[in-house]
Design an enzyme around this catalytic site. Sequence first.
Site: not given
Length: 253
Positions: A33, A126, A201
Amino acid sequence: MIASDLSTGVEQLGEMIAAARSIVPFTGAGISTECGIPDFRSPGGLWTRNRPIPFDEFVASREARDESWRRRFAMEPTFAAAKPGRGHRALASLYRSGKIPAVITQNIDNLHQASGFAAEHVVELHGNTTYARCIGCGQAYDLAWVKQRFEQDGGAPDCTMCEEPVKTATISFGQAMPEVAMQRASELAQRCDLFLAIGSSLVVWPAAGFPMMARNNGARLVIINNEPTDQDDMADLVIRHDIGETLGPFVGN
């Protein structure tokens, strides 16, 4: 144990790193981020603005494929401008020193490779959004080729080899997890003596099982995340501070 403050957490983390022989980082959206790449699940994240397109819908609907590629092209300036942050650079420093054999990541942004990790030492659970693949035969395509065909034909292209749809080389909802990557991640988690869960998370399964797997095989577990996770109670150290500030002192070491 939750670190009482940032400096204490960094000191304790440094001691664990110094004592470890094999460190395996497991990274999520939080590490990227500060590089300008928004996450998906947080309030204001990408999925609060755009409903994810499941894999079966992508396969069945040309409109869904067109929309998927429109979204990807809209994000291209963000991905193209992103450079490795302090967290990426710190892990790359430990990788170069021989402490880290490989990194396991849920991210699709290619920033670990850009920071200095060899591609074969980045285990992408992913996938990777910086190139495309045919969902049929697996043929790889540059994004520039996809965009040219998209603009020329007015829609998402099909594979030139087998005519199946081409999508970003990422794992969508409902798509099978990559078996080789999952196996490698399992082996790494079971063989390390320090496991670092960074910016995840820890709610996406089966990937969220790797910290527990490492802990159950005798590794010490550190969780670095701004928000609490369901696995904090089992960690040896929890640092709830900015990832860049936490790992910044380890850049270049």
